[in-house]
Design a protein around this motif. Structure first.
Motif, short mmCIF file in Angstrom:
data_model
loop_
_atom_site.label_atom_id
_atom_site.label_comp_id
_atom_site.label_asym_id
_atom_site.label_seq_id
_atom_site.Cartn_x
_atom_site.Cartn_y
_atom_site.Cartn_z
N ARG A 158 57.48 90.26 12.05
CA ARG A 158 57.48 91.40 11.12
C ARG A 158 58.87 91.71 10.59
O ARG A 158 59.04 92.64 9.79
N LEU A 159 59.88 90.99 11.07
CA LEU A 159 61.25 91.28 10.63
C LEU A 159 61.60 90.44 9.40
O LEU A 159 61.24 89.27 9.33
N ASP A 160 62.29 91.05 8.46
CA ASP A 160 62.77 90.25 7.33
C ASP A 160 64.05 89.53 7.77
O ASP A 160 64.53 89.71 8.89
N GLU A 161 64.58 88.69 6.89
CA GLU A 161 65.70 87.82 7.26
C GLU A 161 66.91 88.63 7.75
O GLU A 161 67.57 88.26 8.70
N THR A 162 67.17 89.77 7.09
CA THR A 162 68.32 90.60 7.47
C THR A 162 68.15 91.17 8.88
O THR A 162 69.06 91.11 9.71
N ALA A 163 66.95 91.67 9.14
CA ALA A 163 66.69 92.26 10.45
C ALA A 163 66.71 91.18 11.54
O ALA A 163 67.18 91.41 12.65
N LEU A 164 66.23 89.99 11.17
CA LEU A 164 66.22 88.89 12.13
C LEU A 164 67.64 88.45 12.46
O LEU A 164 67.98 88.19 13.62
N THR A 165 68.49 88.40 11.45
CA THR A 165 69.90 88.05 11.67
C THR A 165 70.55 89.09 12.58
O THR A 165 71.28 88.74 13.51
N ARG A 166 70.25 90.35 12.33
CA ARG A 166 70.83 91.42 13.15
C ARG A 166 70.36 91.27 14.60
O ARG A 166 71.14 91.39 15.53
N LEU A 167 69.07 90.99 14.76
CA LEU A 167 68.53 90.81 16.11
C LEU A 167 69.23 89.64 16.83
O LEU A 167 69.61 89.75 17.98
N ARG A 168 69.39 88.52 16.10
CA ARG A 168 70.06 87.37 16.71
C ARG A 168 71.49 87.69 17.10
O ARG A 168 71.99 87.22 18.11
N ARG A 169 72.15 88.50 16.30
CA ARG A 169 73.55 88.83 16.58
C ARG A 169 73.70 89.82 17.71
O ARG A 169 74.69 89.80 18.44
N ARG A 170 72.76 90.74 17.82
CA ARG A 170 72.97 91.87 18.74
C ARG A 170 72.14 91.79 20.00
O ARG A 170 72.54 92.35 21.02
#
Ligand code: ADP
Ligand code: MG
Length: 261
Positions: free
Chosen positions: A83-95
């Motif tokens: 359900r995450l868009d690319e931006t949210a997914l990138t943030r999740l991977r980073r944090r």
């Protein structure tokens, strides 16, 4: 030592349901994952084993949000990755996740300290030097923060990579063959470190083909042909080796039957 995070009733930190992944290979579609279900308790150390090509890396990458599955769900810390868009997914991977790779992937031009701080800088955050120093101490490299990768042994490089994976305080550390490039002694050092982190509440999911490495975990999952076919709790290296031998044998038999050489 207590394990508050492993209290019964705590929701799993990773929940995977009916995960499927199909690649379009040159010789037609390849079903790398064929319906994987998996709950990973917070603060546990899970090892994933299986013959070459059984889907281990694909599973790890889907679980970590590095790769989109064909279908099925992955929840990480309560977030449904699909359900995450690319931006949210990138943030999740980073944090929220950390990675340790077989080949370390340290930047040669940076010191150990700078490598460890990189995930924070990439996220636009300013590292706290005391936090970095404490992490380097934690992985046994307190005196080597100023060294560059070429001045470190393989085991030391991997410990820098572990510190780098931890700097954001991730919910899960994912490791793909983290000891694959290390000699036996350094491998044991790194595995002892991972075990210690898990004992202090860090969730770890590791792919390995080494039964000794797997024996440091709390549970081993065995993949064959894209499915979880077996698991062992509190595994011993000989038990893991025996199960792996059986799996590899049947994988080879299946390949023979299919006329693959
Ligand atoms: P493992 O890590 O257990 O060796 P992988 O997850 O790498 O397994 O691969 C599982 C299956 O998917 C293998 O048959 C592999 O050849 C295939 N595969 C992996 N990545 C790709 C890709 N990018 N394109 C096509 N097939 C792939
Ligand atoms: Mg692999």
């Amino acid at each position: 030592m207590s394990h508050p995070s492993r209290t019964p009733g705590t929701p799993p930190v990773v929940r995977i349901h009916d995960l499927r992944c199909r690649y379009d290979g040159e010789a037609g579609p390849v079903d790398a994952l064929r319906g994987v279900d998996l709950d990973v308790p917070r603060g546990s150390f899970t090892a994933i084993m299986g013959p070459s090509g059984s889907g281990k890396t694909t599973l790890l990458h889907c679980a970590a949000g590095l790769q989109k599955p064909t279908s099925g769900t992955v929840e990480l810390g309560g977030a449904d990755l699909s359900r995450l868009d690319e931006t949210a997914l990138t943030r999740l991977r980073r944090r929220r996740v950390g990675f340790v790779f077989q080949a370390f992937h340290l930047l040669a031009a940076l010191t150990a300290r700078e490598n460890v701080e990189l995930p924070l800088r990439l996220d636009g955050r300013r590292p706290d030097p005391r936090h970095t120093a404490a992490l380097l101490d934690r992985v046994g490299l307190g005196a080597r923060g100023g060294h560059r990768p070429h001045q470190l042994s393989g085991g030391q490089k991997q410990r820098v990579a572990v510190a780098r994976a931890l700097i954001t305080g991730p919910e899960v550390v994912f490791a793909d063959e983290p000891t694959g490039a290390l000699d036996i002694r350094s491998a044991r050092d790194v595995l002892g470190l991972l075990r210690d982190l898990a004992d202090n509440g860090q969730t770890i999911i590791m792919v390995t083909h080494d039964p000794v490495a797997a024996s440091f975990s709390d549970q081993v999952l065995f993949l064959a042909d894209g499915m979880i076919v077996d698991h062992l709790r509190r595994p011993s290296a000989p038990d893991v080796a025996a199960r792996m031998a059986t799996l590899v044998e049947s994988a080879e038999r299946a390949a023979d039957t299919a006329g693959v050489v």
